[in-house]
Design an enzyme around this catalytic site. Sequence first.
Site, PDB file in Angstrom:
ATOM      1  N   GLU A  17     -10.021 -24.208  10.754  1.00  0.00           N
ATOM      2  CA  GLU A  17     -11.445 -24.309  10.419  1.00  0.00           C
ATOM      3  C   GLU A  17     -12.132 -22.939  10.444  1.00  0.00           C
ATOM      4  OE1 GLU A  17      -9.765 -26.094  12.566  1.00  0.00           O
ATOM      5  OE2 GLU A  17     -10.364 -28.201  12.568  1.00  0.00           O
ATOM      6  N   LYS A  19     -10.804 -20.036   9.814  1.00  0.00           N
ATOM      7  CA  LYS A  19     -10.387 -19.307   8.610  1.00  0.00           C
ATOM      8  C   LYS A  19     -11.284 -19.691   7.437  1.00  0.00           C
ATOM      9  CE  LYS A  19      -6.544 -19.128   5.319  1.00  0.00           C
ATOM     10  NZ  LYS A  19      -6.184 -17.705   5.403  1.00  0.00           N
ATOM     11  N   LYS A 116      -0.319  -3.841  15.936  1.00  0.00           N
ATOM     12  CA  LYS A 116       0.203  -5.023  16.619  1.00  0.00           C
ATOM     13  C   LYS A 116      -0.180  -5.049  18.094  1.00  0.00           C
ATOM     14  CE  LYS A 116       3.970  -6.353  13.724  1.00  0.00           C
ATOM     15  NZ  LYS A 116       3.798  -7.801  13.610  1.00  0.00           N
ATOM     16  N   HIS A 699      -0.235  -0.909  -0.096  1.00  0.00           N
ATOM     17  CA  HIS A 699      -1.258  -1.667   0.624  1.00  0.00           C
ATOM     18  C   HIS A 699      -2.649  -1.396   0.075  1.00  0.00           C
ATOM     19  CE1 HIS A 699       2.174  -1.422   3.390  1.00  0.00           C
ATOM     20  NE2 HIS A 699       1.878  -2.690   3.577  1.00  0.00           N
TER      21      HIS A 699
END
Length: 763
Positions: A17, A19, A116, A699
Site C-alpha cells: 500500500e 508503494k 546497501k 544507470h
Amino acid sequence: MPHVTYLGFPRIGRRRELKRALESFWSGETPAAELLATATDLRHRHWNLAREAGADSVPVNDFSLYDHVLDTAVLLDAIPERYRALNATDPLAAYFAMARGVQTDTVDLPALEMTKWFDTNYHYLVPELDAQQSFAARTGKLLGEYREATAAGHTARPVILGPVSFLRLSKTTDGSDALALLPSILPVYASILQALAAEGAQWVQIDEPCLALDLDDTARAAYRTAFAALAAASGPRMLLATYFAALDDNLDLAVSLPVAGLHVDLVRAPAQLEAVASALPADRVLSAGVIDGRNIWLSDPSRVMSQLRTLASLIRDDRLWISTSCSLLHVPIDLTGEKGLRGSLRDWLSFARQKIGELRLYADGLAGDDRALTALTEQHERVAARARSSDVVRADVRSRLRQLTPQAAQRRSGYANRVVAQRERFGLPELPTTTIGSFPQTHELRKARSAHRAGKLDTASYETVLREEIERAVRFQEAIDIDVLVHGEPERNDMVEYFGEQLDGYAFTANGWVQSYGSRCVKPPVIYGDVARPEPMTVRWSAYAQSLTRRPMKGMLTGPVTMLQWSFVRDDLPREEVCQQIALALRDEVHDLEAAGIGIIQIDEPALREGLPLRRGEWASYLAWAVHAFRIAAGGVSDATQIHTHMCYSEFNDIIESVAAMDADVISIETSRSRMELLDAFTRFRYPNGIGPGVYDIHSPRVPSEEEMVFLLTRALDVLRPDQLWVNPDCGLKTRGWPEVEAALTAMVAAAARLRERVEAPA
Ligand code: GLN
Ligand code: ZN
C-alpha cells in the site's frame, strides 16, 4: 514472565500500500494528505497486528516514508545545503528530493547517494556531512508517531539510529572525519532523549548496528563518549540494539556502556549467548534476538527453547526480553495470504506477523503455559517433517556433491593456453566490443509477458514476440558492428527469478514483498530444498539467437552466488553447500550451451561482493567458497569455450584478487560512474585475464559521447594490456530505452575503433 517485543516492522504494507501511495503522490495524482493518511493507517494496522500476535510493546519511528537513515538525518537537521531552500517551503518535497532527486524546469537537485544497509538487500540514503556541520533536533515525526501509538493504547518504544552508527554510515563531502562531529551531535541526541522522556516514554531503542563491526580504538572511544553523554541526559531507559553479527571483541565495550538494556542477535551469532549473558551486569535487561528477522523459516523450538532456558538460568525473569534478531524489515508481512505454495512449504514458513506469534509462544512456553508448550511441540514436529521431506533432501544431489573432485573447479588449461585457442576460434579484433546481456525491456514486451502470465496470451504467440525481439536485437548489433552479440534476454523478468522458476528446490511466494529502497520491493525466491536442474533452461533461446548470425552469440546465466544472495536461503544447510548445488545445476547448463555450439558463456555474479561477511576476519573463507562455486559452474568447458563473468553495484578494489581467482576468461565490471576508480587496483595488482571496465553508465539516461568513452578507455590502457581490454557498458540495458541505447552503443563501437587504430598503429 519475559517481555515480548521486536525491533522494527516492515513499512511497505501487505499489499504494498505504501508503494502505491508513494508512486501516486509522486506522479501528482494524489495530494500529500492522502499519502500521509495511508502511512498513518499502515502504522496503526502494524501495531495492532503486532499486539494481537502477542507483542507486549511495539517500536515506533521504525516506520518511514522512504528510509530510516534519511529520517535520522532529518531528525538531526543534517539536511545538505542544496535542499535547504526547498525544505524551508515544502519539507515533504525536500525529503523526497533527498531520497530521489528532483528535476523540473526550475530546480535540479540530485538525490543523496544510496547504498546497501550492511549485508542486506535494503538500501539506505547516505547522509552528507561536512566539518562545519551543525545539528538541531527536529522531533516532529518521532514524537508524532510516539503520541499516535500511545493514544491508541500501545506500549510504545521509540527507535532511533544511534549517534556513532549514524556518523559511520554518513559520508563527508570535504573528506573530514565524520566521527569528529560527535561533540556537536551528542547534545542534539541528548535533547531528543529528553523530549521523549517528557512525552512519557519509558524506553528508547538506540540502534547501533556498527557496534557489531570491526572497530578501531577511535570508534570504541566514540562509543564510550557517546553513551556517557546520552546517559547524562536522563532520558528514557536505553535499549542498545546490535544486530547482524556477534559482538565478539566488542563485548566488553558493549556491556560497559551505561544503558539499561542490550539487544543481541542470537540467530546470526548464537555462540555469543553465554558470554553476553555472563558479562552483562545484573541490573541490565538482555533482549535476546532469537527469531530470525532476515529469513522466513519457522524456528525450531528445540533450538530456541534451549537458548531461552540457558538465558533464564543466567538472567532474572523480569530482565529478559524475547525479540527478533533484527528489525522485521527484511521479511514479508504475513503468510496468511500465501495460498499457492507447493506441498507443505507453507507449514515451514513464518513471516513478520507469524514471527511475533512465535515469540509469544516462546515466552508463554518458558513460563510453563501448557497450551504454548503443546503448540511448540507441534511446531517442532513441523520443522522435523521439513528435514525429512523428500522435497528437501535429494539423494541424487547429495551424492553428486560428495563425488565432486577438486578438478571440477579447474579449467583444462591455464588462461595463457585458453586465450590462444579462443583467439583462433573467434578471430576477434583487439578491444572487442560486447554488451552485458539485456536489451531494453519495452512496454510491449512487458505487456506480452503479463498477458502470458495471466493466461491471456498463448505460449506460441508469446514466444513469437520473444523471437522477434531477439531478431531485432541481433540485427541491431550486427548493424552497429558489435563483435560479441547477446540475445537481449527478452524472455527474462528477473535474472534470479527466471532461473529459480526452472530449478527444483526453489519456490515463489505470491506476496512475499520486501522493501529494497523507497517504493521499490523485491520478492526473493525461496530456496527450500536441494537444488537440481530438471532440464536445460536457456539453451533454446541462445541456440535460436546463434542461428540468426555468424558472429559469436554469448550465452547468459546468473551465477551461483547471485542466485543464493538474492533469495531466501534454507537455514538447514550451510550456505556454501546450497551454493555448490546451484553451481552444479549451472555447470550442466554451461555444458549444454557448449554442446549446442554456444562458444562464449557469461555467468553473472553482480552479488559476489555483497555476500561479504561484516567482519573482515571472515572474508577469506567466504571468498574461498564463493569463488569455488563459480569455478564449479564454469570449470567443465573446453579451452576454446570462453567464459565471461559480470559484476556491478559495488567496489571491487579490495577483493580484486578473488575476482581474478574466479579465472573467467573475460570479466565486465562496473566502473564508469566512478570514472574508473577501479583501475587503481590494477596498479597494485596485475589483473591477468580479459577485462572490460564499463564505459557507459547505464544507470543514467545520459548518452555518453564517443570522446568520453575514448577518454575512459585511454585511462584503462594506462594500467591494462591492449590484448586484455574489452569494451562494454557497465551493466545490462534492460531499464533503458532503445533510442538512448542505439546512440550510446554506436558511440561505444566508434570509441573502440578509434582506440584500436592507436593500439594497432606501429610505434
Ligand atoms: N545479464 C544481466 C543483464 O544484462 C546482468 C544484470 C546485472 O548485472 N544486474 O541484465
Ligand atoms: Zn550489472
